[in-house]
Design a protein around this motif. Structure first.
Motif, PDB file in Angstrom:
ATOM      1  N   ALA A   1      -2.765 -11.082 -17.740  1.00  0.00           N
ATOM      2  CA  ALA A   1      -3.109 -11.168 -16.270  1.00  0.00           C
ATOM      3  C   ALA A   1      -2.465 -11.946 -15.447  1.00  0.00           C
ATOM      4  CB  ALA A   1      -4.564 -10.724 -16.265  1.00  0.00           C
ATOM      5  N   ALA A   2      -2.771 -13.351 -16.018  1.00  0.00           N
ATOM      6  CA  ALA A   2      -2.331 -14.216 -15.100  1.00  0.00           C
ATOM      7  C   ALA A   2      -0.648 -14.529 -15.073  1.00  0.00           C
ATOM      8  CB  ALA A   2      -2.978 -15.851 -15.501  1.00  0.00           C
ATOM      9  N   ARG A   3      -0.479 -14.350 -16.248  1.00  0.00           N
ATOM     10  CA  ARG A   3       1.347 -14.237 -16.180  1.00  0.00           C
ATOM     11  C   ARG A   3       1.844 -13.014 -15.600  1.00  0.00           C
ATOM     12  NH1 ARG A   3       3.194 -14.565 -22.164  1.00  0.00           N
ATOM     13  NH2 ARG A   3       5.350 -14.535 -21.372  1.00  0.00           N
ATOM     14  N   ILE A   4       1.109 -11.846 -15.458  1.00  0.00           N
ATOM     15  CA  ILE A   4       1.637 -10.678 -14.664  1.00  0.00           C
ATOM     16  C   ILE A   4       1.706 -11.195 -13.187  1.00  0.00           C
ATOM     17  CG2 ILE A   4       1.162  -8.669 -13.904  1.00  0.00           C
ATOM     18  CD1 ILE A   4       0.179  -7.799 -16.944  1.00  0.00           C
ATOM     19  N   ARG A   5       0.573 -11.834 -12.889  1.00  0.00           N
ATOM     20  CA  ARG A   5       0.451 -12.005 -11.419  1.00  0.00           C
ATOM     21  C   ARG A   5       1.572 -13.247 -11.156  1.00  0.00           C
ATOM     22  NH1 ARG A   5      -5.064 -11.891 -12.248  1.00  0.00           N
ATOM     23  NH2 ARG A   5      -5.220 -14.276 -12.469  1.00  0.00           N
ATOM     24  N   ARG A   6       1.686 -14.176 -11.996  1.00  0.00           N
ATOM     25  CA  ARG A   6       2.434 -15.277 -11.542  1.00  0.00           C
ATOM     26  C   ARG A   6       4.101 -14.743 -11.468  1.00  0.00           C
ATOM     27  NH1 ARG A   6       0.376 -18.503 -15.211  1.00  0.00           N
ATOM     28  NH2 ARG A   6       1.972 -18.097 -16.923  1.00  0.00           N
ATOM     29  N   ASN A   7       4.447 -13.993 -12.239  1.00  0.00           N
ATOM     30  CA  ASN A   7       5.981 -13.322 -12.351  1.00  0.00           C
ATOM     31  C   ASN A   7       5.914 -11.995 -11.426  1.00  0.00           C
ATOM     32  OD1 ASN A   7       6.472 -15.529 -13.881  1.00  0.00           O
ATOM     33  ND2 ASN A   7       5.876 -14.390 -15.647  1.00  0.00           N
ATOM     34  N   ALA A   8       5.165 -11.620 -10.593  1.00  0.00           N
ATOM     35  CA  ALA A   8       4.982 -10.201 -10.137  1.00  0.00           C
ATOM     36  C   ALA A   8       5.994  -9.973  -9.247  1.00  0.00           C
ATOM     37  CB  ALA A   8       3.835  -9.976  -9.555  1.00  0.00           C
ATOM     38  N   GLU A   9       6.660  -8.749  -9.328  1.00  0.00           N
ATOM     39  CA  GLU A   9       7.540  -8.157  -8.753  1.00  0.00           C
ATOM     40  C   GLU A   9       6.912  -7.505  -7.516  1.00  0.00           C
ATOM     41  OE1 GLU A   9      11.370  -6.744  -9.851  1.00  0.00           O
ATOM     42  OE2 GLU A   9      11.173  -8.087 -11.336  1.00  0.00           O
ATOM     43  N   PHE A  10       5.734  -6.847  -7.967  1.00  0.00           N
ATOM     44  CA  PHE A  10       4.846  -5.729  -7.191  1.00  0.00           C
ATOM     45  C   PHE A  10       3.586  -6.513  -7.276  1.00  0.00           C
ATOM     46  CE2 PHE A  10       1.823  -2.461  -6.992  1.00  0.00           C
ATOM     47  CZ  PHE A  10       2.369  -1.125  -6.369  1.00  0.00           C
ATOM     48  N   LEU A  11       2.908  -6.861  -6.017  1.00  0.00           N
ATOM     49  CA  LEU A  11       1.515  -7.274  -6.371  1.00  0.00           C
ATOM     50  C   LEU A  11       0.833  -6.962  -4.712  1.00  0.00           C
ATOM     51  CD1 LEU A  11      -0.062  -8.861  -8.373  1.00  0.00           C
ATOM     52  CD2 LEU A  11       0.249 -11.087  -6.701  1.00  0.00           C
ATOM     53  N   THR A  12      -0.014  -6.202  -4.668  1.00  0.00           N
ATOM     54  CA  THR A  12      -0.754  -5.670  -3.393  1.00  0.00           C
ATOM     55  C   THR A  12      -2.299  -5.740  -3.679  1.00  0.00           C
ATOM     56  OG1 THR A  12      -0.751  -4.020  -1.655  1.00  0.00           O
ATOM     57  CG2 THR A  12      -0.271  -3.336  -3.939  1.00  0.00           C
ATOM     58  N   THR A  13      -2.857  -5.815  -2.566  1.00  0.00           N
ATOM     59  CA  THR A  13      -4.435  -5.276  -2.594  1.00  0.00           C
ATOM     60  C   THR A  13      -4.422  -3.881  -2.643  1.00  0.00           C
ATOM     61  OG1 THR A  13      -4.495  -5.187  -0.253  1.00  0.00           O
ATOM     62  CG2 THR A  13      -5.251  -7.353  -1.108  1.00  0.00           C
ATOM     63  N   ASP A  14      -5.440  -3.254  -3.357  1.00  0.00           N
ATOM     64  CA  ASP A  14      -5.896  -1.923  -3.116  1.00  0.00           C
ATOM     65  C   ASP A  14      -7.071  -1.657  -2.304  1.00  0.00           C
ATOM     66  OD1 ASP A  14      -6.563   1.061  -3.597  1.00  0.00           O
ATOM     67  OD2 ASP A  14      -5.554   0.968  -5.486  1.00  0.00           O
ATOM     68  N   VAL A  15      -7.090  -1.161  -1.139  1.00  0.00           N
ATOM     69  CA  VAL A  15      -8.298  -1.221  -0.234  1.00  0.00           C
ATOM     70  C   VAL A  15      -9.025   0.086  -0.801  1.00  0.00           C
ATOM     71  CG1 VAL A  15      -7.306   0.259   1.777  1.00  0.00           C
ATOM     72  CG2 VAL A  15      -8.824  -1.658   1.962  1.00  0.00           C
ATOM     73  N   PHE A  16      -8.420   1.106  -1.219  1.00  0.00           N
ATOM     74  CA  PHE A  16      -9.124   2.152  -1.602  1.00  0.00           C
ATOM     75  C   PHE A  16      -9.955   1.722  -2.949  1.00  0.00           C
ATOM     76  CE2 PHE A  16     -10.163   6.365  -3.563  1.00  0.00           C
ATOM     77  CZ  PHE A  16     -10.514   7.134  -2.357  1.00  0.00           C
ATOM     78  N   ALA A  17      -9.200   1.429  -3.709  1.00  0.00           N
ATOM     79  CA  ALA A  17      -9.765   1.110  -5.161  1.00  0.00           C
ATOM     80  C   ALA A  17     -11.083  -0.030  -4.788  1.00  0.00           C
ATOM     81  CB  ALA A  17      -8.883   0.519  -6.120  1.00  0.00           C
ATOM     82  N   SER A  18     -10.782  -0.902  -3.806  1.00  0.00           N
ATOM     83  CA  SER A  18     -11.879  -1.768  -3.431  1.00  0.00           C
ATOM     84  C   SER A  18     -13.068  -1.296  -2.954  1.00  0.00           C
ATOM     85  CB  SER A  18     -11.277  -2.988  -2.332  1.00  0.00           C
ATOM     86  OG  SER A  18     -10.024  -3.482  -2.573  1.00  0.00           O
ATOM     87  N   ALA A  19     -12.841  -0.360  -2.186  1.00  0.00           N
ATOM     88  CA  ALA A  19     -13.993   0.618  -1.700  1.00  0.00           C
ATOM     89  C   ALA A  19     -14.731   1.313  -2.554  1.00  0.00           C
ATOM     90  CB  ALA A  19     -13.675   1.561  -0.515  1.00  0.00           C
TER      91      ALA A  19
END
Ligand code: 9WN
Length: 440
Positions: A235-253
């Motif tokens: 997970a940490a490596r994916i985040r560090r090298n991400a080309e696609f990284l976004t919040t998901d407001v629906f999943a958060s709700a």
């Protein structure tokens, strides 16, 4: 047109037909494996006819849970080869000890609707009483442990900022794959020349390609999978090298309200996590409310690589009606928007359902998957959440509209919202499951 009792009988028949042992295929040909949020919703439908089978559905999903607590978005049926990308392409167990080697799974997740499903199955089982209720009670403690590990994973790995908004690494994680929500986020993904070649299977099942994501979108989907593999699914490596990284407001709700549901289950079982889970519910509720656009009241995702909010009018914008927490005036305003001509009140809709993108928006595409069509499962889910919030009238009209759309008996994956034409797969398991919960 089918009347509700016959429609429900046919829905039960379709779900049984899609059964592959303890798992239910998300759809007979298009999706011949078990998907995460599909399985949760299918289990709710199954509970109306067979509570032990509903529990088994979730156990089959839990069998794919990673050591990290992640519930993967697909648990693969080893006897099926009709879906791409399949387990060989994901190669999860080959690349990380966190993934189980049996069953084989994908390496990403989907919206955390599971605790809500488990709570709802409990209500249905208690209403049945007798052996069904007893089965559920015996099963619940084990399910609770799985759910707690899942929620801990999401808090730890998917909200590293601690701001009450879940982070996703792939549009598939939102379950709303090609929603215009992700267009600016995908726009910066550059597909590498070393993307291994592949053959799509989905367009062989859904012959009209305009109903599915286009080739450039698919390349990006597959490229991101390669990036996860390069990062060993860490997970940490994916985040560090991400080309696609976004919040998901629906999943958060969804997560806010799922934490609330899990807190109720903790209290029922006498587990010590009750207060911790309620605090998590409140954190994610605040996260969602903080993501609202001041003008429209719709909640927006944030592209985490630019910090920019994604200004679109999609069904996900109604996340605050899922999470709750709005003051009375703001809630009334958002409900009015939902019923307005931009949404369910649009004059051209044969049924006042919720299209996935507002028909009044320039992003609206009437046949293109999550870019406009109405999804029975989403209408049903929103109605369920509205009911939970006490918005009984809006929930009731949405339930009626959802059922009217479904009464063609095709159990389509999604519908052309302006004509009611069924699109995508037919006999989709979660459309049948939603029908059962709407009728019974
Ligand atoms: C990719 C199974 C799944 C749903 C998703 C829906 C679609 C898959 C695909 O089907 O996604 O995960 O191949 O298009 O977008 O929400 O869970 O029904």
């Amino acid at each position: 047109m089918w009347r509700p009792p016959e429609l429900a009988a046919r829905a039960a028949y379709v779900i049984r037909g899609n059964s592959a042992g303890a798992m239910t295929r998300a759809a007979p040909d298009l999706y011949p494996h078990q998907w995460s949020w599909d399985a949760a919703f299918v289990a709710v439908g199954l509970a109306h006819v067979d509570v032990p089978r509903a529990c088994a559905e979730l156990d089959s999903l839990f069998a794919g849970q990673w050591r990290t607590g992640m519930i993967p978005h697909i648990v693969f049926d080893p006897s099926e080869e009709g879906y791409f990308p399949g387990p060989d392409r994901w190669a999860c167990a080959e690349l990380t000890d966190d993934a189980p080697s049996s069953p084989r799974t994908s390496g990403i997740c989907q919206p955390p609707v599971h605790a809500l499903a488990v709570e709802r199955i409990g209500e249905i089982a208690e209403a049945h009483g007798g052996a069904a209720a007893e089965h559920y009670r015996d099963w619940l403690p084990g399910a609770y442990d799985r759910l707690l590990a899942w929620h801990h994973y999401l808090i730890r790995e998917r909200d590293p900022r601690g701001d009450g908004l879940l982070t996703i690494y792939h549009g598939w994680e939102s379950g709303m794959d090609n929603s215009p929500r992700w267009d600016p986020v995908y726009a910066r993904v550059v597909v590498g020349a070393d993307l291994p070649s592949y053959t799509r299977r989905d367009t062989a099942v859904v012959a009209d390609a305009s109903q599915r994501p286009d080739p450039a979108e698919y390349d990006r989907y597959l490229w991101l999978v390669e990036r996860f593999k390069q990062a060993g699914y860490d997970a940490a490596r994916i985040r560090r090298n991400a080309e696609f990284l976004t919040t998901d407001v629906f999943a958060s709700a969804v997560f806010a309200v799922a934490n609330e549901a899990l807190a109720h289950l903790a209290r029922r079982l006498g587990r010590p996590e009750h207060d911790e889970l309620l605090a998590a519910a409140e954190l994610f509720r605040r996260g969602v409310l903080g993501a609202r656009d001041v003008r429209s009241g719709l909640a927006l995702d944030t592209d985490l690589l630019t910090g920019a909010p994604v200004r679109v009018e999609t069904i996900a914008g109604f996340a605050p009606l899922v999470s709750g927490g709005l003051d009375t005036g703001a809630e009334r305003g958002l409900l009015e928007l939902l019923r307005s001509p931009r949404w369910t009140g649009h004059p051209d809709l044969p049924h006042p359902v919720v299209p996935t993108t507002s028909p009044a928006s320039p992003d609206f595409r009437r046949r293109a998957y999550w870019r406009g069509p109405s999804w029975p499962v989403m209408n049903w889910f929103l109605a369920w959440m509205l009911n939970r919030r006490g918005a009984k009238d809006t929930a009731a009209s949405l339930r009626t509209a959802a059922l009217a759309e479904l009464s063609d008996g095709s159990f389509a994956e999604y519908y052309e919202p302006l004509t009611g034409e069924p699109l995508g797969s037919v006999d989709q398991s979660w459309s049948a499951a939603a029908t059962l919960d709407l009728v019974l």
